[in-house]
Design an enzyme around this catalytic site. Structure first.
Site, short mmCIF file in Angstrom:
data_model
loop_
_atom_site.label_atom_id
_atom_site.label_comp_id
_atom_site.label_asym_id
_atom_site.label_seq_id
_atom_site.Cartn_x
_atom_site.Cartn_y
_atom_site.Cartn_z
N LYS A 133 69.39 69.97 42.34
CA LYS A 133 68.04 70.55 41.83
C LYS A 133 68.23 70.79 40.17
CE LYS A 133 66.07 71.86 45.98
NZ LYS A 133 65.39 73.19 46.77
N LYS B 173 61.25 59.46 52.51
CA LYS B 173 60.91 60.75 53.20
C LYS B 173 59.09 60.74 52.99
CE LYS B 173 61.60 65.39 54.47
NZ LYS B 173 62.40 66.53 54.16
N LYS C 121 54.58 64.98 49.84
CA LYS C 121 53.51 65.08 49.13
C LYS C 121 53.83 64.96 47.54
CE LYS C 121 52.96 69.26 50.54
NZ LYS C 121 54.03 69.04 51.70
#
Length: 346
Positions: A114, A202, A205
């Site tokens: 991240k 996957k 959104k």
């Protein structure tokens, strides 16, 4: 009768719960209520580690709370709450931070991934990397240990964090005396749903509206997304490691959705037709769209019923937070006493 095992899990606050969220996690949470003492959390404090809009975060947290109730989480037998309503968890996080090494945190794979996405670096020379991103696993450990959970249903991407929670519990118990059970992974068979627009990825959104189907989405939109779903992608049918035939990613994803909606027999029949070369894709898409339309219609009805009955949603959220605070507060009081800190005056 032996006491029921306590299960803890959390979900990110997004304004839209997808069928991927439901089949991949929440449906299993609903089942676990029948056999375990469950605590479920909307983890809005964890969401602060990524760029966000304050008003949108608050709205999304409310939406996810309602979505969990509509999906079948029963607040009369399960503790379900929003993380920021329980400050005891953040205080416990600080206590546990002093039992966590910098090496523990810097080795976390998710932190490396991240922080890399944010550009690596800080200040004028690079992207801003919040310290909370490094500290995320300690707060996650506090979430779990505040309720002295026995089991945690986690995916592969969170297994490293759960192992850290176990090590922190072990260190606390060794140094200060037993308080925390070492939480174990709860293995469960869950359904992995992929993007209808790109079945190699996957359902998410963040990829855009074409890549997910909302659990409460309107029927016309659901049918449109299934009609346009990718089927064959030039990948020939092959046999998997188990000897069972495996279709192309797009077909597999539609068969998975069909079976997850309760039509396993239809999915098996259509799989056989696929390998026999007789499957009409329009039939597969039609059945899958029908099944999803039934599911989402039922979910929309339940959600509307909840919102119709809840005249003071924020009041309900705070009441559930107080229920969680009572549980976490007992643990925090014992941790304070064992660690030698004062209890604040009441």
């Amino acid at each position: 009768m032996p006491p029921r095992k306590r299960v803890y899990s959390g979900i990110q606050p997004t304004a839209v719960m997808t069928v991927g969220n439901y089949f991949g996690a929440v449906q299993n949470w609903v089942r676990l209520q029948d056999e375990c003492d469950c605590v479920y959390c909307v983890v809005d404090l964890h969401a602060l580690t990524a760029p966000y809009d304050a008003a949108e975060l608050r709205r999304a947290s409310r939406e996810m709370f309602v979505s969990l109730l509509a999906a079948g989480i029963d607040p009369d037998r399960t503790t379900v709450y929003i993380q920021s309503t329980v400050p005891e968890q953040t205080e416990l996080c600080w206590l546990l931070a002093n039992l966590t090494s910098l090496g523990d945190l810097s080795r976390m794979t998710q932190f490396k991934e991240k922080s890399g996405l944010l550009g690596g670096g800080s200040g004028e020379d690079g992207a801003f990397i919040p310290a909370g991103l490094l500290f995320y696993p300690v707060l996650q450990a506090a979430d779990i240990l505040a309720y002295r959970a026995d089991r945690v249903p986690v995916g592969q991407d969170q297994s490293q964090h759960l192992e850290l929670s176990r090590r922190i519990a072990r260190r606390f118990n060794s140094r200060f005396g037993y308080l925390f059970p070492e939480p174990e992974t709860l293995h469960a068979t869950v359904t992995k749903v992929l993007s209808p627009a790109d079945p190699t990825r996957k359902m998410s959104k963040s990829l855009g509206p074409r890549h997910y189907i909302g659990l409460f989405e309107e029927e016309d939109s659901v049918r449109r997304k299934i009609r346009s779903a990718v089927t064959d992608s030039g990948v020939a049918p092959r046999t998997g490691d188990t000897g069972e035939g495996r279709a192309s990613p797009g077909i597999e994803n539609l068969l998975t959705l069909l079976a997850a909606c309760g039509h396993a027999d239809d999915a098996r029949r259509m799989r056989d037709d696929y390998f026999a070369g007789t499957l009409r894709y329009v039939d597969l898409k039609g059945l899958t769209a029908d099944a999803l339309a039934v599911l989402t219609a039922a979910m929309r009805e339940r959600r509307a019923d909840i919102l119709g009955r809840e005249k003071d949603l924020d009041g309900r959220i705070m009441a559930m937070g107080e229920q969680a605070r009572a549980m976490a507060g007992e643990t925090l009081a014992r941790a304070r006493e064992k660690m030698g800190t004062f209890r604040p005056a009441t």
